[in-house]
Structure formats: C-alpha cells, structure tokens
Design a protein around this motif. Structure first.
Motif, short mmCIF file in Angstrom:
data_model
loop_
_atom_site.label_atom_id
_atom_site.label_comp_id
_atom_site.label_asym_id
_atom_site.label_seq_id
_atom_site.Cartn_x
_atom_site.Cartn_y
_atom_site.Cartn_z
N HIS A 1 -3.99 4.93 9.83
CA HIS A 1 -4.11 3.49 9.58
C HIS A 1 -4.11 2.74 10.91
CE1 HIS A 1 -3.07 -0.48 7.96
NE2 HIS A 1 -3.62 -0.03 6.84
N PRO A 2 -4.90 1.66 11.03
CA PRO A 2 -4.96 0.93 12.32
C PRO A 2 -3.65 0.26 12.68
CG PRO A 2 -6.47 -0.06 10.69
CD PRO A 2 -5.87 1.15 10.07
N ASP A 3 -2.79 -0.06 11.70
CA ASP A 3 -1.52 -0.73 12.00
C ASP A 3 -0.39 0.25 12.26
OD1 ASP A 3 -2.78 -3.14 11.60
OD2 ASP A 3 -2.19 -3.29 9.49
N PHE A 4 -0.70 1.54 12.28
CA PHE A 4 0.35 2.55 12.49
C PHE A 4 0.88 2.46 13.91
CE2 PHE A 4 1.57 6.85 13.89
CZ PHE A 4 2.62 7.07 13.01
N GLY B 1 -0.95 3.79 3.14
CA GLY B 1 -1.70 2.82 3.93
C GLY B 1 -1.19 2.67 5.34
N ALA B 2 0.00 3.14 5.64
CA ALA B 2 0.58 2.94 6.97
C ALA B 2 0.73 4.24 7.73
CB ALA B 2 1.93 2.25 6.83
N GLU C 1 0.82 -1.22 0.00
CA GLU C 1 0.00 0.00 0.00
C GLU C 1 0.85 1.26 0.00
OE1 GLU C 1 -2.13 -0.86 3.55
OE2 GLU C 1 -3.88 -1.49 2.43
#
Length: 140
Positions: free
Chosen positions: A34-37, A29-30, A25
């Motif tokens: 973003h939830p995975d940040f 995307g990061a 992404e």
C-alpha cells in the motif's frame, strides 16, 4: 472449532479489532504494498520485543543487537539459509565408483550378448557352407 461458539465469537472479535485498527480497509489496505505503508522504526520494534512474554534475557539481547546493529549477511549465512549442504569428495568418490560398477555390468552383459550373437551367426554360416558343399558334392 467449527462447532465451538466461544472460539467463533473470539475469532469474530479479533477480526473486528483488526479491521478497526487498520481503518475502513483493515490490514489488507495498509500492508507493505500500500502507498501509505510506513515501516516501523527500530524503537517501535524494540518496544514490541520488550513487551513479549516468554523470551529470555539472552534472546532479548540478541534481538536488540540485531535490531540496532544489523550486520551485513556473509556468504556463509546465505549458504546456511538458502543453500544445500555441501557434499564431500568421499561422497562423490562413492557415487562415481557405483556408477562405474553399473556401467561395467552393462558393458559385460553387452559384450556377452554380442559374443553370443556373433557365434550364432558364425555357426549359421558354417551350417550353410556345409549344406552347400553337400549339395555341390551330390550334383557332381
């Protein structure tokens, strides 16, 4: 830059490297939304600061202090960053004096206009009275 193929090629390589670093992404995307940040730790930030060229030792010390021992912002810091500079009472005094002078000039012109119009009206009435008196003298 549009006609410079070397810059275009370097830009394309930078974009590819950024996309590869951020996964399929890319960086979009990061990001922080973003939830995975994951926020970098103070040590990771310090490693980045140490690797920077062109920073003096005093600036590094200041950055190290602000990274590892952040102080809560004071109201002065807030005003310095977001607030407008304050105005002195002397500036307010000058503003009000100028405003008073402008109002005084308008009041003077208004008074003169009123006085002129009332005088004209009085002259008209006097003229009308004299005409009526002449008419009444002629009719008698």
């Amino acid at each position: 830059m549009a006609e410079d193929p070397l810059n275009q090629q370097a830009f394309a390589q930078d974009v590819e490297a950024a996309a590869a670093a951020g996964g399929p992404e890319g960086f979009a995307g990061a990001g922080p939304g973003h939830p995975d940040f994951k926020m970098p730790s103070a040590e990771e930030i310090w490693k980045l600061v140490e690797s920077m060229d062109g920073i003096s030792d005093a600036e590094r010390d200041e950055l190290r202090e602000s990274i590892f021992n952040p102080k809560p912002p004071s109201p002065e810091d807030f005003m310095r960053q977001y607030g407008q500079p304050g105005h002195s009472s002397r500036e307010y005094m000058i503003f009000f004096v100028m405003l008073a002078l402008i109002l005084l000039v308008f009041a003077l012109f208004g008074y003169k206009l009123y006085k002129s119009l009332t005088e004209k009206e009085l002259k008209k009435q006097e003229k009308l009275k004299t005409k009526q008196q002449k008419k009444s003298k002629k009719s008698n």
